[in-house]
Structure formats: structure tokens, C-alpha cells
Write a protein that holds these residues in place. Sequence first.
Motif, PDB file in Angstrom:
ATOM      1  N   HIS A  70       0.811  -1.180  -0.055  1.00  0.00           N
ATOM      2  CA  HIS A  70      -0.095   0.112  -0.121  1.00  0.00           C
ATOM      3  C   HIS A  70       0.832   1.248   0.080  1.00  0.00           C
ATOM      4  CE1 HIS A  70       0.652   1.331   4.265  1.00  0.00           C
ATOM      5  NE2 HIS A  70       0.672   0.064   4.368  1.00  0.00           N
ATOM      6  N   PRO A  74      -5.707   2.196   1.189  1.00  0.00           N
ATOM      7  CA  PRO A  74      -6.284   0.753   1.397  1.00  0.00           C
ATOM      8  C   PRO A  74      -5.161  -0.164   0.985  1.00  0.00           C
ATOM      9  CG  PRO A  74      -7.731   1.540   0.066  1.00  0.00           C
ATOM     10  CD  PRO A  74      -6.733   2.817   0.602  1.00  0.00           C
ATOM     11  N   ALA A  75      -4.950  -1.410   1.384  1.00  0.00           N
ATOM     12  CA  ALA A  75      -4.064  -2.466   0.926  1.00  0.00           C
ATOM     13  C   ALA A  75      -4.543  -2.722  -0.415  1.00  0.00           C
ATOM     14  CB  ALA A  75      -3.970  -3.511   1.714  1.00  0.00           C
ATOM     15  N   ALA A  76      -3.606  -3.001  -1.355  1.00  0.00           N
ATOM     16  CA  ALA A  76      -3.835  -3.333  -2.826  1.00  0.00           C
ATOM     17  C   ALA A  76      -4.288  -4.937  -2.820  1.00  0.00           C
ATOM     18  CB  ALA A  76      -2.502  -3.366  -3.655  1.00  0.00           C
ATOM     19  N   THR A  77      -5.222  -4.795  -3.768  1.00  0.00           N
ATOM     20  CA  THR A  77      -5.889  -6.469  -4.105  1.00  0.00           C
ATOM     21  C   THR A  77      -4.638  -7.192  -4.348  1.00  0.00           C
ATOM     22  OG1 THR A  77      -8.005  -5.142  -5.006  1.00  0.00           O
ATOM     23  CG2 THR A  77      -7.428  -7.447  -5.314  1.00  0.00           C
ATOM     24  N   LEU A  78      -3.756  -6.833  -5.401  1.00  0.00           N
ATOM     25  CA  LEU A  78      -2.785  -7.687  -5.625  1.00  0.00           C
ATOM     26  C   LEU A  78      -1.299  -6.816  -5.254  1.00  0.00           C
ATOM     27  CD1 LEU A  78      -3.709  -9.604  -8.789  1.00  0.00           C
ATOM     28  CD2 LEU A  78      -3.231 -10.515  -6.657  1.00  0.00           C
ATOM     29  N   VAL A 111       0.538   1.868  -6.773  1.00  0.00           N
ATOM     30  CA  VAL A 111      -0.700   1.400  -5.961  1.00  0.00           C
ATOM     31  C   VAL A 111      -1.650   2.599  -5.974  1.00  0.00           C
ATOM     32  CG1 VAL A 111      -1.433   0.825  -3.373  1.00  0.00           C
ATOM     33  CG2 VAL A 111       0.615  -0.165  -4.659  1.00  0.00           C
ATOM     34  N   HIS A 112      -2.817   2.485  -5.939  1.00  0.00           N
ATOM     35  CA  HIS A 112      -3.921   3.523  -5.789  1.00  0.00           C
ATOM     36  C   HIS A 112      -3.813   4.651  -7.113  1.00  0.00           C
ATOM     37  CE1 HIS A 112      -4.465   1.511  -2.195  1.00  0.00           C
ATOM     38  NE2 HIS A 112      -3.387   2.328  -1.455  1.00  0.00           N
TER      39      HIS A 112
END
Length: 193
Positions: free
Chosen positions: A18, A22-26, A174-175
Motif C-alpha cells: 500500500h 487501503p491495501a492493494a488487491t494484488l 498502488v492507488h
Amino acid sequence: MTDFVLRKITTQIEEILHEGGPAATLPVLRGAIYAICSNPYAGRYEENLLPAMDALKPLALMLTDRLVAAMGGRDGIDAYGKGAIVGEAGEAEHGAIWHVSGGYGMRERLGECRAIVPSAMKVGGMGSTLDIPLGHLNAAYVRSRFDAITIACEDGPRSGEVLFALAMARGGRVHSRMGGLEIGQVKGEDGLR
């Protein structure tokens, strides 16, 4: 590769979970590999550097194979880049010989890659860092893949050496939310879109 005597190879893998949100899906995976080699042109001017590009192709293939393996295989790798740091007795052109070789190695092993391989090079001493730019393999306009990975070698390149590097990524920032061409819109026809 007889003129470029290999001293050291280093592999670096980053797993990004991340960036404060929020934490990345992958998780995003970024990797780099570099080789420290003697620079046969250090301390002198050489008019014709073109033969060096072919001489470095075996090194590029070997580094590509090692980096792909370190990243868990070819599947999902969708961004790449390359770079060089030339030791103080050399010149920037001694890093530019990596443009063709490094790009060739990755394209040969990764398969169809239509977009330009982003690149950075400089002259620097031991411990210098290099930010290797990353871009999508087939569509340069995919903004989520505009990224970089930083490399450094504490004991190189020495004055008469050159560091040749390759970089790859599985996933974008990420994001990423800067718009532009999305992965699902890539046509991969012209290297741009």
C-alpha cells in the motif's frame, strides 16, 4: 562480452502492499537487476562504440532471464525500463551502448513489446543512485505504469567500470488515479495506445 569483464550482479525485488491508503488487491512487484562490468573505454576516447552494443546482448539476455525468474515468471510483467551508471573515467556514451542491448534482451525474452523501453543513464561514482523509469510494455500512454525503481551499488561503479541495469514491474502504482489510458483499453498496435 569479452571486453566487459563482469565483476558483480545484484538483484532487487520490491513488493508494495500500500501507499498509505487501503491495501492493494494484488501487491505491486517491482524488480531490478544490474551488472558491474569493466569499462574497456574508460580513460580514453573511442570513435566507434557500435560494436559494444552487440557484445552486450548476451549480458542483457542473462540479466533478463534472472530478473524474470526472481519475479516469479513472465506472467503479469507489464512494465519495463533500463539504465546505466558509468564510472568517473568514462563518459555518458559508454552507458548509451546499453540502449539497444538492454532493450533487445528484454524484448527477446518478454515477447511482444511495442512501447519504447524508458531509460536513464549518467556518469557517477561509487554509491551513486539511479532512478530507472518504468513504462508499459505495449502502450506508452498507460499512466498507471509511469513509475521508477531506484538502484544503488555501494562499491560501484568504480572509476573504470560501468553498471548496466534492467527493471520490470508487475502492476502499476498502488492507488493510481491519474486517469489516462487504462489497462483494459490497451490496443498494443503502435506502442502508444
